[in-house]
Design a protein around this motif. Structure first.
Motif, mmCIF file in Angstrom:
data_model
loop_
_atom_site.group_PDB
_atom_site.id
_atom_site.type_symbol
_atom_site.label_atom_id
_atom_site.label_comp_id
_atom_site.label_asym_id
_atom_site.label_seq_id
_atom_site.Cartn_x
_atom_site.Cartn_y
_atom_site.Cartn_z
ATOM 1 N N GLY A 51 32.468 15.938 12.433
ATOM 2 C CA GLY A 51 33.696 15.701 12.303
ATOM 3 C C GLY A 51 34.604 16.371 13.556
ATOM 4 O O GLY A 51 35.735 15.661 14.171
ATOM 5 N N ALA A 52 33.812 17.157 14.333
ATOM 6 C CA ALA A 52 34.467 17.706 15.528
ATOM 7 C C ALA A 52 34.326 16.793 16.696
ATOM 8 O O ALA A 52 35.395 16.456 17.423
ATOM 9 C CB ALA A 52 33.675 18.981 15.956
ATOM 10 N N ARG A 53 33.304 15.983 16.457
ATOM 11 C CA ARG A 53 33.462 14.912 17.654
ATOM 12 C C ARG A 53 34.318 13.825 17.201
ATOM 13 O O ARG A 53 34.929 13.362 18.240
ATOM 14 C CB ARG A 53 31.780 14.357 17.566
ATOM 15 N N ALA A 54 34.446 13.371 16.258
ATOM 16 C CA ALA A 54 35.532 12.360 15.732
ATOM 17 C C ALA A 54 36.855 12.728 15.995
ATOM 18 O O ALA A 54 37.599 12.097 16.422
ATOM 19 C CB ALA A 54 35.393 12.102 14.238
ATOM 20 N N TRP A 55 37.246 14.061 15.967
ATOM 21 C CA TRP A 55 38.572 14.570 16.339
ATOM 22 C C TRP A 55 38.710 14.558 17.670
ATOM 23 O O TRP A 55 39.741 14.213 18.134
ATOM 24 C CB TRP A 55 38.626 15.912 15.608
ATOM 25 N N ALA A 56 37.535 14.947 18.502
ATOM 26 C CA ALA A 56 37.873 15.002 19.989
ATOM 27 C C ALA A 56 37.940 13.407 20.446
ATOM 28 O O ALA A 56 38.492 13.230 21.641
ATOM 29 C CB ALA A 56 36.319 15.671 20.761
ATOM 30 N N ASP A 57 37.534 12.603 19.717
ATOM 31 C CA ASP A 57 37.501 11.082 20.324
ATOM 32 C C ASP A 57 38.846 10.639 19.807
ATOM 33 O O ASP A 57 39.254 9.326 20.225
ATOM 34 C CB ASP A 57 36.618 10.374 19.552
ATOM 35 N N THR A 58 39.889 11.230 19.333
ATOM 36 C CA THR A 58 41.028 10.784 19.094
ATOM 37 C C THR A 58 41.961 10.598 20.229
ATOM 38 O O THR A 58 43.148 9.923 20.226
ATOM 39 C CB THR A 58 41.976 11.788 17.838
ATOM 40 N N GLY A 59 41.640 11.180 21.336
ATOM 41 C CA GLY A 59 42.296 11.011 22.631
ATOM 42 C C GLY A 59 42.947 12.375 23.085
ATOM 43 O O GLY A 59 43.333 13.283 22.252
ATOM 44 N N ALA A 60 43.745 12.168 24.360
ATOM 45 C CA ALA A 60 44.403 13.437 24.868
ATOM 46 C C ALA A 60 45.730 13.550 24.063
ATOM 47 O O ALA A 60 46.031 14.770 24.005
ATOM 48 C CB ALA A 60 44.753 13.201 26.181
#
Length: 292
Positions: A51-60
């Motif tokens: 979940g943390a990786r997916a959130w980080a991939d949401t963009g700046a």
């Protein structure tokens, strides 16, 4: 001009990010755990990592929005920590006044019992006292002072400890701390002022830490491990707050002991070569209050 702008920009950024203390950053992880895990998979580290990786991939943009929200929430918690300080100091709202009075009376009765035991032991002690006798008296005094260094006047330990500071200085020197403290501040050394300021800062930080227990507690209804964190934050914050309050009181009292004569000279109040008579302290307090 550019270096000045860069420096101002760094100061603004530091001030903006200042509320992001470890409890604040940890709360962001708790929010993510609520979203990804809940009660059912509360301790599933791999699911949390995904979940943390997916959130980080949401963009700046998403990360910036989350960071801004966290800063605003942390600032709200910091502002609310004033309520924790009032709770610790015994400055409770009117509906709690009856409870505050009962607790204050109970603390005072307990302190008087310990003080009476100490006085009786002092009267019964040998003259000159033996080593064992001195150790016994010291133990009784430490037990009494652990409750409060003077008669308790607040429903809480911290409130009574800080109020005792005022009582001790008034009875020892005739000084009213509320009136004389700003003037004492000016004659203190830089090192002394730094120590007092640091103790007050630790007290405020402890209140902020304890205040974070509330949002963690609420989050615990959606992710149960947060309840454990809430209890730990409340316990650690309270212990740190008591320690900082004791340090602050000791430092302020020491400042009056060390710089009291200097303050008297600065205020034009004569003192004998030895000692600090009560009349001098009362004259200083009267001048500080402008005769009011």
């Amino acid at each position: 001009m550019t270096p000045l702008i860069d420096q101002l920009g760094r100061k603004v950024l530091e001030r903006w990010l200042a509320p992001l203390t470890p409890p604040a950053l940890g709360f962001a992880a708790v929010v993510l755990a609520i979203r990804e895990l809940g009660h059912r998979h509360a301790l599933d580290y791999h699911l949390f990592e995904a979940g943390a990786r997916a959130w980080a991939d949401t963009g700046a943009g998403g990360v910036a929005a989350a960071l801004f929200s966290l800063v605003v929430f942390a600032m709200a918690v910091e502002a609310a920590s004033a309520g924790v300080r009032r709770l610790w100091l015994g400055d409770w709202p009117r509906p709690a006044a009856p409870l505050a009075r009962r607790l204050t009376v109970r603390r005072e009765e307990w302190w008087r019992e310990l003080d009476q035991r100490l006085r009786e032991a002092q009267d019964a002690a040998d003259s000159p006292p033996t080593t064992e006798g001195l150790a016994h008296l010291a133990a009784l005094a430490a037990e009494r002072d652990a409750l409060c260094t003077a008669r308790p006047t607040a429903p809480t330990w911290t409130g009574s400890r800080l109020n005792a500071l005022h009582d001790r200085l008034f009875h020892e020197y005739g000084l009213e701390l509320a009136s004389c403290w700003p003037r004492l501040w000016f004659v203190m050394s830089d090192a002394a002022r730094a120590e007092v300021t640091a103790a007050r800062f630790r007290f405020d930080r402890a209140a902020n830490l304890a205040m974070w227990a509330l949002p963690y507690f609420v989050a615990g209804f959606l992710w149960w491990p947060a309840l454990l964190i809430a209890g730990w934050l409340a316990w650690v914050g309270n212990r740190r707050g008591r320690s900082a309050a004791a340090d602050y009181a000791d430092l302020v009292e020491a400042a009056a002991d060390v710089h009291g004569r200097e303050l008297a000279g600065a205020m034009g109040v004569p003192l004998p070569e030895q000692g600090f008579p009560l009349s001098a302290g009362r004259e200083m307090s009267l001048r500080a209050r402008k005769g009011m």
